[in-house]
Enzyme design. Structure first.
Site, PDB file in Angstrom:
ATOM      1  N   GLU A   1      -1.921  -8.953   9.200  1.00 34.93           N
ATOM      2  CA  GLU A   1      -0.886  -9.662   8.457  1.00 34.93           C
ATOM      3  C   GLU A   1       0.469  -9.668   9.150  1.00 34.93           C
ATOM      4  OE1 GLU A   1      -3.113  -7.715   7.212  1.00 34.93           O
ATOM      5  OE2 GLU A   1      -3.696  -8.236   5.161  1.00 34.93           O
TER       6      GLU A   1
ATOM      7  N   HIS B   1       0.826  -1.213   0.000  1.00 30.75           N
ATOM      8  CA  HIS B   1       0.000   0.000   0.000  1.00 30.75           C
ATOM      9  C   HIS B   1       0.860   1.262   0.000  1.00 30.75           C
ATOM     10  CE1 HIS B   1      -4.010  -1.611   0.075  1.00 30.75           C
ATOM     11  NE2 HIS B   1      -3.732  -2.418   1.072  1.00 30.75           N
TER      12      HIS B   1
ATOM     13  N   ASP C   1      -0.480  -4.495   5.820  1.00 26.65           N
ATOM     14  CA  ASP C   1      -1.527  -5.347   5.256  1.00 26.65           C
ATOM     15  C   ASP C   1      -1.380  -5.522   3.743  1.00 26.65           C
ATOM     16  OD1 ASP C   1      -2.036  -2.555   5.215  1.00 26.65           O
ATOM     17  OD2 ASP C   1      -4.081  -2.963   4.535  1.00 26.65           O
ATOM     18  N   GLU C   2      -1.978  -6.553   3.259  1.00 25.18           N
ATOM     19  CA  GLU C   2      -2.236  -6.755   1.832  1.00 25.18           C
ATOM     20  C   GLU C   2      -1.010  -6.555   0.923  1.00 25.18           C
ATOM     21  OE1 GLU C   2      -6.985  -5.869   1.646  1.00 25.18           O
ATOM     22  OE2 GLU C   2      -5.689  -4.161   1.237  1.00 25.18           O
ATOM     23  N   ASN C   3       0.065  -7.188   1.303  1.00 24.17           N
ATOM     24  CA  ASN C   3       1.229  -7.254   0.422  1.00 24.17           C
ATOM     25  C   ASN C   3       1.140  -8.567  -0.340  1.00 24.17           C
ATOM     26  OD1 ASN C   3       3.727  -7.526  -0.764  1.00 24.17           O
ATOM     27  ND2 ASN C   3       4.813  -7.837   1.193  1.00 24.17           N
TER      28      ASN C   3
END
Lengths: 686, 686
Positions: B380, B256, B328-330
């Site tokens: 995460e 992000h 998050d969200e890697n």
């Protein structure tokens, strides 16, 4: 536009077929406010699509770039079309051709004209200056209208320039401080209706509102902590300049200056504890309103030294060519009572305190000039001997303004534009700084620079200020921009109500704050019946409130009067609908139906409103709920008698007129907006 | 409170005899939100008069002075009583006894407890810290209730402290920038309901929003010019601290982080034009939403040097003990595709990209520690090897949170508190970070620090943000403050709607913006029928809008969905009124009358709403107007059949259920709030 057309429009709106719904017809619905000087409607329309772009093809600078970028953002927001919000290079839907930046410091000589041509293939805005282009971009925005499932601009050719060079709004930040957000959104609104002067009343007896680094006690002791920092001022000046608006600061002297004396008592004209004007004070910020004795001492060099330093500091902060020195409402008491000042007057051949004030202004002028400023002041500075360069702002009226013009002084009109008097937009609209038939010569007429709406703040809060200013100020803005012969009130209201909704884009709360206030007062979200009542009420005017409530700066501004709006639509709507109906009671079925619907709504809402008005802050106005029901019932009965062409019982008319008379009293500090037409209706009953 | 009582209250409100009007009875109407831990009602009341004063009798500092002064101003504003708005010395109506300032930098260890005793002769607030006192002052304010023509506080004894130490609200300022005014009024609202953490999501793929003097290109190239200056940040931090609120900044890394790479492409993990990770970029701010490949490179020392400098700068700017590193969200794509990074992983025995991210976090921890910060990140970061000091914010749910607590990590819950999912206040309210019956040991339970409402900003604008946050967040605030066994939804709504009106004091537009939006969309002031429709609609949730509208950062947020409010009162009101009615159709006359009135209102409004919805931006939802009328007619028919205990015609029920089913579709990106109870009503017809 005749009354008949306006009424047709009105019913259209009420029935949900108003300006927007008319869009399915390709007809141009002119909602421009102010109206341009010259407009011709062409055939065809320019469709707005996601391909819409704007470019600047001759001159551009950061100010123009910003104005175009803002327009693009607003077009997107208005139409829901996702467009490129950066100015385009090369050919574009809207081409902006500007000759040059215009004045480095915008003055009242700025060329504000522009022309705008819209055809089916594109729009072309031309202006000599960036300020002219900024005005033209507002016109472009106002031309956007719905058509079918999308939005178009009608093909038009507009050549536009303002009738007056000075189109201002004054806000008094002293009596009630107004936060920066209020100032910012007000400036947005001003730009939307092409006003060009924000007159900022920054000091008065009740508070000193701008940071001085040279004389920090002005705000440390004279502001209750509510003041604008110099950074904030600079940001506002830049914000206004970006929108083609000058910022003229006012530092009201020698009277209305109590807040200065709290920190700097030596400036005062009192005799002081030694009888010689020394050891003065202590002074305190005034909490009450009125005219007070303490004023600056015009006889001592120290006063001018102070003013030189202070005004010099402010001259740097406010780049405008003008500085407003107030000059109003000095009662001269301290001057009369101080033997030293009396002696000074004799020695200088000053016959009275007015002459002493002119002496003061005369000494002030070179100080202002030294700092590059021209003087502007209220009516009172217009006295024999006043320097010809000074500009006079008239709160007394056109005659006073005309007299100064005849004497060779330039001036602006504010009488008739006092927003705190709670006049209707209609009344403000018909006040003209240079009315038809005035006896001024062309040369004298040229001295009339324009006008300013005035928002004195004795009775406003950051929540109520927007509804006190808007939308009525848009009508004043049109008076000051558009041709003199434009005086069609019906058409003005039609456009004003569209503009009023557009003004909400800037976060202005002139429409929303009424409900917010009603919810707070009633303590519930469920305010529908209260809204019906509030919709036919408006605040009493400044003087009446002052006398009835004995207001001061400390009076909480949180009653029904603070929630309801001046000149709500009901006033004009009921008036023209009754007029329409009475022209032909048998034939005007739409008008009759509309009146009956309103009256029934009042009858239905009354008992529920009355229950909600048991809340403590509504109780003083609770009688209004009962009256609302009575007025509704009266209206229904009148319609019934008129239908039947039947004589009302002997005492019916008398008792109903008495009821209306009773309802005229300023109970709860609010007034009904619908009593005159209702009275006509009752009187029309046989 | 049973459903029956709640319904009675509801009708009271609707009929104008709600909380406020009940005041004529001396009974205490508890509108506290959040509910205190311990409250006992005493006999008697404390009358509020113009003599009301407040004093601080033990310890005071500027922060406490400010909080007391604000309370006095609000008491004045609420009651209309002109009182002295400076803290008094000596004996006062309200005495505030505080032991000391509390922590120099407020942390999650701050003592937030207070006690408040109100008797007929005065009120006494006691707290160990200023933060405790700030909470107690809010309780004092919420206790004010109308009685007769004035206002009182009921005599009560309150001992209060929060159940959870971390009661937060996150705002994403990246995807849509939120102006400083929005942040300020949101913090005001948070303080009103005793929240204590403002989590500020300041960077993401779609924009970098805080000025860095060390790395100016972060905002110069990564923000479109929309960012907070360091001065603004400092002002917000101080503003929040004055209200007992910590500011936890989030800089989301290593994923992000596209907006970082626009100015500093060397930070990225791509292979670059030389295949070795050099000469990377160019990168651009993402306009679309989702998970993107570019992430920071965790294998190069330069990345940590950059982060050390940058986070050091931010550590000075944000004094809070915590810094949120996102995490998050890697998706790991760049790491997998870069041979150099793959090599690094092998060399360091890192089995997968999750392990590499833990390595990154492990390297980050001493950097944060060096700058005096504790780490917090999203779910995460909870991976094998994570340092025990890190705190985990769970968007996945309680099970994930419990797992980390069992593993010895502290955490906060955000799953269930996502405001953009457009759940009801009821649903949020019943989500508990530590639900009854969890299998956590007391020690593990102590790791559950609290929760945070999350306002992701893909679909919000400065006009809609308030209604997305409020009043629902007040229900979450109560969940996090008040005892676990408080789960009475009826009573929660009763108090929520009072608090919702109180929140408007801060200029929050959660109630007002709906009308502003409707006026803009319809292009007219006359929106009454549209309001009726909007009152039974709410936005579809995040995912549905994203899928249906294919939104991006550039999508204009100006449709009906942006005007209507999540969980409007109609949802709960119609639900409980139908339930009340169906319990005893013959006996529940008030419920029947209320339902009939609503249904009739829908029928009446429908054709007028439909006309207004010819406006281009309303057209896509125009079917809703027709449906509104059909639903109203269905309701009226159902009541009629139930009255007569008469069988409906053979296909009536089927056709009406089909109609309701059809109305459930997300036409126009909005949903009806009243379909389930209407379905029950139809099903109840014999």
């Amino acid at each position: 536009m005749t009354v008949r057309l306006a009424t047709a429009f009105l019913f259209g709106t009420l029935l949900g077929t108003g300006a927007m719904a008319q869009s399915s017809s390709p007809q141009f619905v002119n909602t421009l406010m102010p109206q341009p000087a010259h407009l011709s409607v062409q055939s065809g329309t320019l469709e707005l699509t996601t391909q819409f772009t704007a470019s600047e093809d001759k001159f551009h600078d950061a100010r123009l770039d910003g104005a175009v970028a803002r327009l693009l953002k607003r077009v997107e927001n208005q139409t829901g079309l996702q467009i490129a919000t950066a100015p385009a290079s090369g050919s574009a839907t809207l081409t902006v051709t500007v000759d040059g930046a215009g004045e480095v410091i915008q003055s009242d000589d700025e060329n504000e004209s522009y022309s705008l041509d819209v055809t089916a293939s594109g729009a072309h805005l031309q202006a000599a200056t960036v300020v002219g282009a900024i005005h033209g971009l507002e016109t472009f925005y106002q031309l956007i209208q719905p058509q079918g499932a999308g939005f178009i601009l009608p093909a038009v050719s507009i050549q536009d320039s303002p009738r007056f060079r000075w189109r201002g709004l004054m806000i008094d930040s002293s009596r009630h401080f107004q936060p920066i957000e209020v100032i910012r959104r007000t400036i947005d609104g001003m730009a939307a209706v092409k006003m060009n002067v924000f007159h900022w009343h920054l000091s008065d007896d009740q508070g000193f509102r701008v940071e001085s680094k040279v004389f920090p006690k002005l705000t440390e002791l004279g502001s209750d902590g509510d003041f604008y920092t110099q950074d904030q001022v600079r940001a506002i000046v830049a914000y206004a300049r970006d929108r083609g608006i000058r910022v003229v600061p006012e530092f009201d002297i020698p009277g209305h200056a109590l807040s200065w004396l709290v920190g700097y008592p030596d400036l005062a004209s009192g005799v002081g504890s030694d009888g010689k004007g020394n050891n003065q004070g202590p002074y305190a910020i005034s909490r009450i309103y009125g005219i007070f004795d303490p004023v600056l001492d015009p006889t001592r060099e120290n006063t001018y030294k102070f003013l030189d330093k202070f005004l010099g500091e402010m001259a740097d902060l406010f780049p405008d060519p003008y500085m407003h020195i107030g000059g109003d409402e000095n009662n001269g008491v301290q001057w009369k009572n101080n033997p030293r000042i009396q002696e000074f007057m004799k020695a200088h051949n000053l016959a009275d305190t007015a002459a002493l004030q002119t002496y003061f202004n005369h000494k002030l002028l070179p100080i202002l000039q030294k700092h590059g400023k021209k003087m502007i002041g209220w009516d009172e500075i217009f006295a024999p001997g006043l320097d010809k360069e000074a500009v006079i702002q008239s709160w007394r009226g056109f005659d006073s303004l005309a007299a100064s013009a005849k004497a060779g002084y330039s001036g602006i009109l504010s009488a008739g534009y006092y927003l705190d008097h709670i006049n209707s937009a209609e009344e403000h609209y018909l006040v003209d700084p240079l009315p038809a038939g005035s006896d001024l010569t062309p040369e004298q007429s040229a001295h009339i620079l324009g006008g300013e709406a005035c928002m004195w703040s004795e009775h406003i809060s950051p929540r109520s200020v927007d509804s006190r200013i808007w939308p009525r100020t848009a009508a004043i803005a049109e008076r000051l921009w558009s041709p003199q012969n434009l005086r069609d009130v019906d058409d003005m209201y039609r456009r004003l109500w569209v503009e009023s909704v557009r003004l909400e884009d800037f976060g202005l709360l002139h429409l929303a704050a009424e409900d917010m206030g009603l919810r707070k007062l009633a303590g519930t979200q469920e305010i529908t019946p209260l809204k019906t009542l509030a919709g036919v009420l408006q605040p009493v005017g400044f003087s009446e409130r002052y006398q009835l409530q004995h207001t001061s700066q400390l009076t909480p501004m949180d009653h029904l009067i603070d929630a309801v709006r001046p000149d709500p639509p009901s006033r004009y709507q009921v008036k023209i609908t009754v007029a329409e109906y009475l022209k032909d009671p048998a034939g005007a079925t739409a008008a009759r139906a509309q009146l009956a619907a309103w009256f029934q709504q009042w009858v239905d809402a009354a008992p529920k409103a009355q229950q909600l008005m048991a809340a403590p802050l509504l109780e003083s106005a609770a009688a209004r709920a009962q009256q609302l029901g009575d007025l509704g019932a009266t209206g229904l009965q009148a319609l019934d008698y008129l239908d039947k062409k039947q004589n009302a019982p002997a005492d019916w008319k008398q008792s109903k007129l008495a009821l209306i008379e009773e309802a005229k009293k300023p109970v709860g500090l609010v007034r009904f907006t619908v009593l005159d037409p209702l009275q006509e209706l009752v009187n029309a009953v046989p």
